[in-house]
Design an enzyme around this catalytic site. Structure first.
Site, PDB file in Angstrom:
ATOM      1  CD  GLU A  52      -2.678   1.164   2.607  1.00  0.00           C
ATOM      2  OE1 GLU A  52      -3.718   1.846   2.641  1.00  0.00           O
ATOM      3  OE2 GLU A  52      -2.294   0.475   3.575  1.00  0.00           O
ATOM      4  CE  LYS A  59      -7.624   1.486   3.662  1.00  0.00           C
ATOM      5  NZ  LYS A  59      -6.308   1.896   4.201  1.00  0.00           N
ATOM      6  CB  CYS A  71      -4.625  -1.413   4.371  1.00  0.00           C
ATOM      7  SG  CYS A  71      -3.703  -1.375   5.935  1.00  0.00           S
TER       8      CYS A  71
END
Length: 299
Positions: free
Chosen positions: A55, A128, A165
């Site tokens: 990331e 995300k 994540c």
């Protein structure tokens, strides 16, 4: 002598070689990109067909502070960095998963992963969805939650589900992406330990992080690939520990906690059919019961 079942399995097995790039970063964006390109090439030389980077690999993990100057790190997707990886992907004939800080418009930013196919074509991006706001992880200061929904990318080497994540902690994200047809779930990641923590707390946190992702593999019968950064940045010691779990949740590979590593792991995609047949969590799901829960929460 091979049995008929063994012969059938040998004839139908579909394997893919996945490269994981676990690396440290500096404040020099150009140097980080150059290192990522070099390590992607190294993974391809080791036989990788798909390479996943961690990331926000083009910079230090800037979300440890709220600083307006950090918005200067963002870029368009597709844009200059994706173009470099498109050229490399085309040259090497590999798929690249590249996590970047996206500037969507003036004052509008996302934590985004671009997916590039083996012919160098840009397939699209995932933004995300789950954005943390914890000490040392002030991501809501920088990122707007994703608006593209969950995504599966049909690449030369398989259908890839991309999450990022903090999405790791949510079983709904993995389930939805798996139901959309993902053959592998990828999680580019930046997570670590506060330097003030005890070793016991460190190990408990890493265990929880890996366990929840292995659980996604088991519940959905799909391999999971998680790629984390490594090294100390400010008061955060990023714990590395990138890993691959098969469709049964078995850890096939785990990186160290303190070293840069480039690893290539062969994944058998046919295992998903075997495990889903014998542990039918997808066949047996009660969507109607989920609807009831959702309605109760809304009410």
């Amino acid at each position: 002598m091979l049995s008929l079942r063994q012969k059938f399995y040998s004839a139908t097995v579909k394997q893919v070689r996945v490269g994981l790039v676990q690396m440290s970063c500096t404040a020099d964006k150009a140097a980080n990109i150059a290192k990522a390109l070099e390590k992607t090439r190294e993974a391809a030389q080791k036989g990788a067909q798909i390479v996943c980077l961690q990331e926000l690999f083009t910079s230090l993990y800037f979300c440890d502070v709220e600083d307006y100057d950090n918005f200067k790190l963002a870029e368009a997707i597709p844009g200059p960095t994706t173009e470099q990886f498109q050229a490399l992907a085309k040259e090497l004939g590999i798929v690249v998963i590249a996590s970047l800080f996206e500037k969507r418009a003036q004052g509008l930013y996302h934590n985004t992963t671009a997916v590039i196919d083996a012919d160098g074509s840009y397939l699209g991006k995932y933004r995300k969805m789950h954005i943390p706001d914890d000490p040392g992880y002030y991501e809501k200061f920088y990122f707007t939650p994703g608006d593209l929904g969950y995504k599966v990318f049909d690449t030369k080497f398989g259908k890839l589900g991309i999450l990022i994540c903090w999405d790791q902690w949510y079983p709904e994200a993995a389930r939805i992406t798996a139901l959309m047809g993902a053959e592998i779930l990828f999680y580019p990641t930046a997570i670590g330990w506060a330097v003030s923590q005890t070793e016991e707390v460190n190990q408990d946190q890493y265990s929880a992080w890996q366990t929840i992702q292995r659980s996604h593999a088991i519940a959905n019968g799909v391999p999971v690939v998680s790629v984390n950064r490594v090294g100390q940045e400010g008061d955060m010691l990023f714990w590395g520990g990138s890993f691959v779990a098969n469709a049964y949740g078995k850890v096939l590979y785990q990186a160290s906690h303190d070293k840069e590593e480039v690893h290539v792991q062969t994944i058998d995609l046919e295992q998903s059919d075997y495990y889903r047949t014998h542990w039918p969590f997808l066949r047996d799901r009660r969507i109607d019961s989920y609807d009831v829960i959702t309605k109760r929460l809304i009410d």
